[in-house]
Design an enzyme around this catalytic site. Structure first.
Site, PDB file in Angstrom:
ATOM      1  N   HIS A   1      11.859  -4.701   6.853  1.00  0.00           N
ATOM      2  CA  HIS A   1      12.829  -3.715   7.344  1.00  0.00           C
ATOM      3  C   HIS A   1      12.321  -2.989   8.576  1.00  0.00           C
ATOM      4  O   HIS A   1      11.165  -3.122   8.969  1.00  0.00           O
ATOM      5  CB  HIS A   1      13.215  -2.724   6.240  1.00  0.00           C
ATOM      6  CG  HIS A   1      12.095  -1.903   5.678  1.00  0.00           C
ATOM      7  ND1 HIS A   1      11.421  -0.953   6.401  1.00  0.00           N
ATOM      8  CD2 HIS A   1      11.561  -1.886   4.434  1.00  0.00           C
ATOM      9  CE1 HIS A   1      10.518  -0.369   5.629  1.00  0.00           C
ATOM     10  NE2 HIS A   1      10.565  -0.933   4.429  1.00  0.00           N
TER      11      HIS A   1
ATOM     12  N   CYS B   1       6.523  -2.918   1.429  1.00  0.00           N
ATOM     13  CA  CYS B   1       7.380  -3.714   2.308  1.00  0.00           C
ATOM     14  C   CYS B   1       6.665  -4.062   3.605  1.00  0.00           C
ATOM     15  O   CYS B   1       5.545  -3.627   3.852  1.00  0.00           O
ATOM     16  CB  CYS B   1       8.665  -2.944   2.622  1.00  0.00           C
ATOM     17  SG  CYS B   1       9.698  -2.659   1.173  1.00  0.00           S
TER      18      CYS B   1
END
Length: 158
Positions: free
Chosen positions: A114, A133
Site C-alpha cells: 500500500h 505490510c
C-alpha cells in the site's frame, strides 16, 4: 513546488509503455526493493520500500509487526483502505496457519502492498512503520495498482 510535490518526485515511478502488466513481484527485504516482472523480464523497480516495525524475520503471529517471507499471490485490492490504495497479499498460507496454531496463536492476516496513510501529506515515511505490510510512495502504489492484476505471484525474500 510544495512539500508533497518534492516528496513524491523523490519516489517517482519508472516510465512504462501502456498496456504492460506484471505477472510476478519480487520483494527483497534486505535490499528494500520491489521488482515487477512480465514473462521473466523486469519491467519496473521500486527502491526504499518500507516494512513492518520489525522488518527482520518471517511473520509468525498476529501483532508481531513482521513482514512475511515466502511465496504468495495478490488476491484482492482495496481502493478505499486506510492507506492510499492497497493490494492484498495471500498471507497466511496453510504452513503459516499450522505453525501459529501449533503454538496456540493466530498467524494474523491483512498483509498488503500500500501507499502512505490517507490524509498524510508529507514525504513518504522514511522508516519501517507498518504492522507487517509493504509500503510505497503514493505515486508508486498508483503505478503498481495499474500494473499488477489479481492472481499475480509475489515472492518476499529476507
Amino acid at each position: 513546488m510544495n512539500q508533497r510535490d518534492i516528496s513524491e518526485s523523490a519516489n517517482k515511478p519508472p516510465s512504462l509503455p501502456s498496456g504492460v502488466k506484471a505477472d510476478r513481484i519480487l520483494v527483497d527485504k534486505s535490499d528494500r526493493t520491489l521488482v515487477l516482472f512480465n514473462g521473466g523480464k523486469e519491467i519496473a523497480r521500486y527502491n526504499k520500500i518500507r516494512f513492518g516495525d520489525v522488518p527482520m524475520g518471517h511473520k509468525r503471529f498476529e501483532g508481531d509487526e513482521r513482514t512475511p517471507e515466502g511465496k504468495y499471490t495478490i488476491n484482492g485490492r482495496n481502493s478505499a483502505s486506510s492507506y492510499h490504495l492497497s493490494l492484498r497479499v495471500s498471507y497466511p498460507n496453510a504452513a503459516d496457519i499450522a505453525y501459529a496454531e501449533a503454538r496456540g496463536r493466530s498467524a494474523g492476516g491483512d498483509i498488503f502492498i500500500h501507499g502512505q496513510p490517507n490524509g498524510y501529506n508529507g514525504a513518504p515515511i522514511a522508516r519501517d512503520w507498518t504492522d507487517g505490510c509493504i509500503a510505497l510512495s503514493n505515486a508508486e502504489i498508483e503505478q503498481v495498482w495499474e500494473l499488477v492484476p489479481d492472481g499475480a505471484e509475489i515472492e518476499i525474500r529476507p
